[in-house]
Design a protein around this motif. Sequence first.
Motif, PDB file in Angstrom:
ATOM      1  N   ALA A 104       0.823  -1.204   0.000  1.00  0.00           N
ATOM      2  CA  ALA A 104       0.000   0.000   0.000  1.00  0.00           C
ATOM      3  C   ALA A 104       0.861   1.259   0.000  1.00  0.00           C
ATOM      4  CB  ALA A 104      -0.941   0.001   1.207  1.00  0.00           C
ATOM      5  N   GLN A 105       2.013   1.216   0.669  1.00  0.00           N
ATOM      6  CA  GLN A 105       2.898   2.382   0.687  1.00  0.00           C
ATOM      7  C   GLN A 105       3.484   2.649  -0.691  1.00  0.00           C
ATOM      8  OE1 GLN A 105       5.517   1.002   3.847  1.00  0.00           O
ATOM      9  NE2 GLN A 105       4.751   2.588   5.227  1.00  0.00           N
TER      10      GLN A 105
ATOM     11  N   GLY B 289       0.839   4.019  -2.821  1.00  0.00           N
ATOM     12  CA  GLY B 289       0.524   5.375  -2.383  1.00  0.00           C
ATOM     13  C   GLY B 289       1.563   6.387  -2.837  1.00  0.00           C
TER      14      GLY B 289
ATOM     15  N   MET C 216       0.908   7.624   5.584  1.00  0.00           N
ATOM     16  CA  MET C 216       1.395   6.262   5.346  1.00  0.00           C
ATOM     17  C   MET C 216       2.592   5.924   6.235  1.00  0.00           C
ATOM     18  SD  MET C 216       1.115   5.828   1.208  1.00  0.00           S
ATOM     19  CE  MET C 216       2.150   7.242   0.802  1.00  0.00           C
TER      20      MET C 216
END
Length: 258
Positions: A37-38, A41, A82
Amino acid sequence: MTAPVVKGYCPGALRPMMSGDGLVVRVRPFNGRLRRAQADGIATLAAAHGNGLIDLSSRGNLQIRGVREDSLAALITGLGAMSLVDADAEIESRRNVLVTPFWQTGEETEGFAAALTEALAQPDAPRVPGKFGFAVDTGRAPVLQTASADIRLERDAGGGLILVADGFDKGKPVASGTVVAEAMALARWFVEMRGDHSRMAALLAGGVALPGGFIVPRQRQDYLPRPGYTPLGAMVGLAFGQLEVKTLASLAKQGGCG
């Protein structure tokens, strides 16, 4: 042709650097690894606030390029959401920690990297120069000896932990429970002794002798990274260390990034 300007520091997220294509914002992953997800992102933020190009630095950091000054605050907010931003720019500048890409959850390497990061964030952490760095290279065999670092954590031929000052061919045996404290002590020694030097190897080359205890021969690295599959996933090569946001987003969909 205009001569290049030497800034004298490395960019960060909280202290970006102006370049010819806009601000360069460097993201320093904690423990040397990004979650899926990072990574996705970062690609989204770079597309929204930069020019769509991302550099991969020699220390395993991502540099978002072409950031507009009026977009910087929103970009930092997104990175902070994040958990990719330090408490302040001073802590960020000290957190130059390179981690072997082959660690697995629960191994000592993960704990060493996290403890070192915490130690560097303390108010009494040594005020090392901006380009001074640490390497947590505590797999069975070293893989980061050709990467830039000043204080290294490695293993000797018997598997024991050693603390290494870059530029010296022997390490100091240390215990798991004291390895980070020993690394901080060596950093403080460097700050006290460095004079005009900003790197450990240059200080030692100038004739300054290390404190006692550096007596264990280091292993020599025989690992050469090549694109392809490893037991922990695929290793991908990037031409000139640069990629577009769509490439990072695609890689993120395949798994975590180390």
